[in-house]
Scaffold this active site. Structure first.
Site, PDB file in Angstrom:
ATOM      1  N   LEU A 177      -8.194  -5.406  -0.072  1.00  0.00           N
ATOM      2  CA  LEU A 177      -9.098  -5.239  -1.212  1.00  0.00           C
ATOM      3  C   LEU A 177     -10.095  -4.121  -0.921  1.00  0.00           C
ATOM      4  O   LEU A 177     -10.164  -3.627   0.205  1.00  0.00           O
ATOM      5  CB  LEU A 177      -9.814  -6.574  -1.464  1.00  0.00           C
ATOM      6  CG  LEU A 177      -8.870  -7.725  -1.864  1.00  0.00           C
ATOM      7  CD1 LEU A 177      -9.585  -9.059  -1.821  1.00  0.00           C
ATOM      8  CD2 LEU A 177      -8.259  -7.471  -3.234  1.00  0.00           C
ATOM      9  N   PRO A 178     -10.884  -3.686  -1.913  1.00  0.00           N
ATOM     10  CA  PRO A 178     -11.773  -2.539  -1.690  1.00  0.00           C
ATOM     11  C   PRO A 178     -12.800  -2.760  -0.577  1.00  0.00           C
ATOM     12  O   PRO A 178     -12.958  -1.912   0.303  1.00  0.00           O
ATOM     13  CB  PRO A 178     -12.457  -2.348  -3.040  1.00  0.00           C
ATOM     14  CG  PRO A 178     -11.506  -2.923  -4.030  1.00  0.00           C
ATOM     15  CD  PRO A 178     -10.849  -4.075  -3.332  1.00  0.00           C
ATOM     16  N   LYS A 220     -12.842   1.181  12.433  1.00  0.00           N
ATOM     17  CA  LYS A 220     -12.272   1.819  11.227  1.00  0.00           C
ATOM     18  C   LYS A 220     -13.324   2.685  10.512  1.00  0.00           C
ATOM     19  O   LYS A 220     -13.062   3.829  10.153  1.00  0.00           O
ATOM     20  CB  LYS A 220     -11.731   0.736  10.279  1.00  0.00           C
ATOM     21  CG  LYS A 220     -11.330   1.230   8.903  1.00  0.00           C
ATOM     22  CD  LYS A 220     -10.170   2.200   8.929  1.00  0.00           C
ATOM     23  CE  LYS A 220     -10.020   2.898   7.590  1.00  0.00           C
ATOM     24  NZ  LYS A 220      -8.977   3.907   7.611  1.00  0.00           N
TER      25      LYS A 220
HETATM   26  P1  NDP Z   1      -7.088   0.564  -4.557  1.00  0.00           P
HETATM   27  O1  NDP Z   1      -8.335   0.888  -5.294  1.00  0.00           O
HETATM   28  O2  NDP Z   1      -5.858   1.349  -4.811  1.00  0.00           O
HETATM   29  O3  NDP Z   1      -6.710  -0.989  -4.779  1.00  0.00           O
HETATM   30  C1  NDP Z   1      -7.696  -1.973  -4.703  1.00  0.00           C
HETATM   31  C2  NDP Z   1      -7.056  -3.338  -4.896  1.00  0.00           C
HETATM   32  O4  NDP Z   1      -8.081  -4.324  -4.905  1.00  0.00           O
HETATM   33  C3  NDP Z   1      -6.303  -3.497  -6.215  1.00  0.00           C
HETATM   34  O5  NDP Z   1      -5.235  -4.364  -6.027  1.00  0.00           O
HETATM   35  C4  NDP Z   1      -7.379  -4.114  -7.098  1.00  0.00           C
HETATM   36  O6  NDP Z   1      -6.864  -4.836  -8.198  1.00  0.00           O
HETATM   37  C5  NDP Z   1      -8.025  -5.051  -6.124  1.00  0.00           C
HETATM   38  N1  NDP Z   1      -9.377  -5.435  -6.548  1.00  0.00           N
HETATM   39  C6  NDP Z   1     -10.414  -4.616  -6.835  1.00  0.00           C
HETATM   40  N2  NDP Z   1     -11.507  -5.329  -7.167  1.00  0.00           N
HETATM   41  C7  NDP Z   1     -11.135  -6.627  -7.091  1.00  0.00           C
HETATM   42  C8  NDP Z   1     -11.806  -7.854  -7.328  1.00  0.00           C
HETATM   43  N3  NDP Z   1     -13.105  -7.884  -7.681  1.00  0.00           N
HETATM   44  N4  NDP Z   1     -11.107  -9.007  -7.173  1.00  0.00           N
HETATM   45  C9  NDP Z   1      -9.817  -8.987  -6.810  1.00  0.00           C
HETATM   46  N5  NDP Z   1      -9.115  -7.868  -6.580  1.00  0.00           N
HETATM   47  C10 NDP Z   1      -9.778  -6.695  -6.713  1.00  0.00           C
HETATM   48  O7  NDP Z   1      -7.489   0.606  -3.012  1.00  0.00           O
HETATM   49  P2  NDP Z   1      -6.611   1.028  -1.731  1.00  0.00           P
HETATM   50  O8  NDP Z   1      -5.361   0.224  -1.714  1.00  0.00           O
HETATM   51  O9  NDP Z   1      -6.568   2.496  -1.627  1.00  0.00           O
HETATM   52  O10 NDP Z   1      -7.599   0.531  -0.569  1.00  0.00           O
HETATM   53  C11 NDP Z   1      -7.697  -0.834  -0.180  1.00  0.00           C
HETATM   54  C12 NDP Z   1      -8.489  -0.888   1.131  1.00  0.00           C
HETATM   55  O11 NDP Z   1      -7.776  -0.108   2.110  1.00  0.00           O
HETATM   56  C13 NDP Z   1      -9.896  -0.277   1.032  1.00  0.00           C
HETATM   57  O12 NDP Z   1     -10.761  -1.015   1.848  1.00  0.00           O
HETATM   58  C14 NDP Z   1      -9.709   1.143   1.594  1.00  0.00           C
HETATM   59  O13 NDP Z   1     -10.917   1.640   2.139  1.00  0.00           O
HETATM   60  C15 NDP Z   1      -8.630   0.903   2.624  1.00  0.00           C
HETATM   61  N6  NDP Z   1      -7.782   2.049   2.979  1.00  0.00           N
HETATM   62  C16 NDP Z   1      -7.240   2.871   2.015  1.00  0.00           C
HETATM   63  C17 NDP Z   1      -6.450   3.947   2.379  1.00  0.00           C
HETATM   64  C18 NDP Z   1      -5.856   4.885   1.363  1.00  0.00           C
HETATM   65  O14 NDP Z   1      -5.360   5.975   1.770  1.00  0.00           O
HETATM   66  N7  NDP Z   1      -5.821   4.558   0.076  1.00  0.00           N
HETATM   67  C19 NDP Z   1      -6.146   4.237   3.795  1.00  0.00           C
HETATM   68  C20 NDP Z   1      -6.694   3.266   4.719  1.00  0.00           C
HETATM   69  C21 NDP Z   1      -7.485   2.238   4.318  1.00  0.00           C
HETATM   70  P3  NDP Z   1      -6.541  -4.131  -9.617  1.00  0.00           P
HETATM   71  O15 NDP Z   1      -5.131  -3.677  -9.515  1.00  0.00           O
HETATM   72  O16 NDP Z   1      -6.770  -5.203 -10.599  1.00  0.00           O
HETATM   73  O17 NDP Z   1      -7.513  -2.981  -9.773  1.00  0.00           O
END
Ligand code: NDP
Length: 291
Positions: free
Chosen positions: A63-64, A167
């Site tokens: 998650l974020p 991280k």
């Molecule tokens: P995204 O923004 O693509 O996805 C976020 C996810 O969290 C979605 O499934 C979203 O659901 C869900 N979400 C958001 N808010 C809520 C909430 N209030 N309740 C439940 N679910 C929620 O993020 P990423 O996949 O890119 O990143 C996820 C984590 O990984 C973060 O901590 C980021 O810092 C880390 N990360 C990301 C990298 C990247 O290159 N993208 C690399 C390494 C780490 P919905 O589909 O409904 O929006």
């Protein structure tokens, strides 16, 4: 193994796919259509509701921030099963994750923080580097058995929270590197040096980095700006790193400056921008553009 996977974003979607090759994976996502698509495309089980992800040996959150993880923990706490392993792959806050671990431990659930690095391409190819905070070697090994389907390098960093701590620190190093490299490449361009030549020299010399080799050329020279990692997530990581610095009463001026620059860029670009778009802000600060 039964796995409940929560959060099918840019990273979680491909990670859950790889896990489903060897495990019985139930997926849940806030926007249900994504979970339905995952189930259709990869044969994972669609969770009837969030609570059904708790009928598992392992729960994984991607998650974020730790705030969203904690909200999910609140909802699952009444139904989690004694003996479950909770792997939080979110890039989270070590202070919050230590508290979360205590809340789960009271229900007999083991928590490990296991944030990842390697970007979406690493998630797609299952080549992520995964840094794990776990209370014991035994708990780390339990997590490693699952995470080996997502990553090549899986490191036990230390106790709970250590994975989240390293991280945010490593992402801060990347942020500062992206910023200074973009600044100097813009200066090179303004001095009349061809950008591809400036990149070639940088990459053959001591200024070389992941930013100069992989992240910046496609954006600055080829004008291709994909959204792979949201600036809002990167800003969050650097802010957590600064909070840790404050807690230690440490002197980290470069880290503080990097945070101010990324936070200002986030206000300028909005929460749907990619992190490398900070280079566009640098250009605007100089009345210039990358075109
Ligand atoms: P995204 O923004 O693509 O996805 C976020 C996810 O969290 C979605 O499934 C979203 O659901 C869900 N979400 C958001 N808010 C809520 C909430 N209030 N309740 C439940 N679910 C929620 O993020 P990423 O996949 O890119 O990143 C996820 C984590 O990984 C973060 O901590 C980021 O810092 C880390 N990360 C990301 C990298 C990247 O290159 N993208 C690399 C390494 C780490 P919905 O589909 O409904 O929006």
């Amino acid at each position: 193994m039964k796995i409940g996977f929560i959060g099918l974003g840019a990273m979680g979607y491909p990670m859950a796919r790889h896990l489903s090759k060897e495990h019985d994976v139930t997926v849940w996502n806030r926007t249900r259509e994504k979970a339905e698509r995952h189930s259709r495309e990869h044969g994972t089980k669609l969770a009837a509701g969030l609570a059904s992800t708790a009928a598992a040996d392992v729960i994984i959150t991607m998650l974020p921030t730790s705030k969203e993880v904690d909200e999910i923990v609140d909802q699952l706490l009444p139904v989690v099963q004694h003996g479950t392993l909770w792997i939080d792959a979110t890039s989270g806050d070590p202070n919050i994750s230590r508290e979360t671990a205590k809340r789960l431990a009271a229900k007999g659930v083991t928590f490990v923080d296991a944030p990842v690095t390697g970007a979406t391409v690493g998630a797609e190819n299952a080549t992520l580097t995964i840094m794990v905070g776990a209370a014991s070697t035994e708990e780390f090994e339990r997590a490693r058995e699952i995470l080996k389907l997502n990553g090549k390098t899986i490191i036990h960093v230390g106790p709970i929270g250590s994975g989240h701590a390293i991280k945010v620190l490593t992402n801060s190093i990347m942020g500062a590197t992206v910023w200074i490299t973009s600044e100097c490449l813009l200066l090179a361009k303004q001095l009349g040096i061809d950008l591809k030549t400036a990149l070639a020299v940088t990459n053959a010399g001591s200024g070389r980095s992941n930013a100069s080799e992989n992240l910046l050329p496609m954006r600055l020279a080829d004008h291709n700006w994909p959204l792979v990692f949201k600036l809002v997530h990167h800003d969050k990581d650097i802010r957590i790193a600064n909070q840790l610095s404050h807690q230690l009463h440490a002197s980290t001026p470069m880290l503080a400056l990097t945070q101010h620059l990324f936070t200002a860029s986030l206000h300028e670009l909005g929460d749907q921008a990619d992190y490398i778009e900070v280079a566009k802000v640098i250009a605007r600060m100089n009345g210039a553009s990358w075109d």
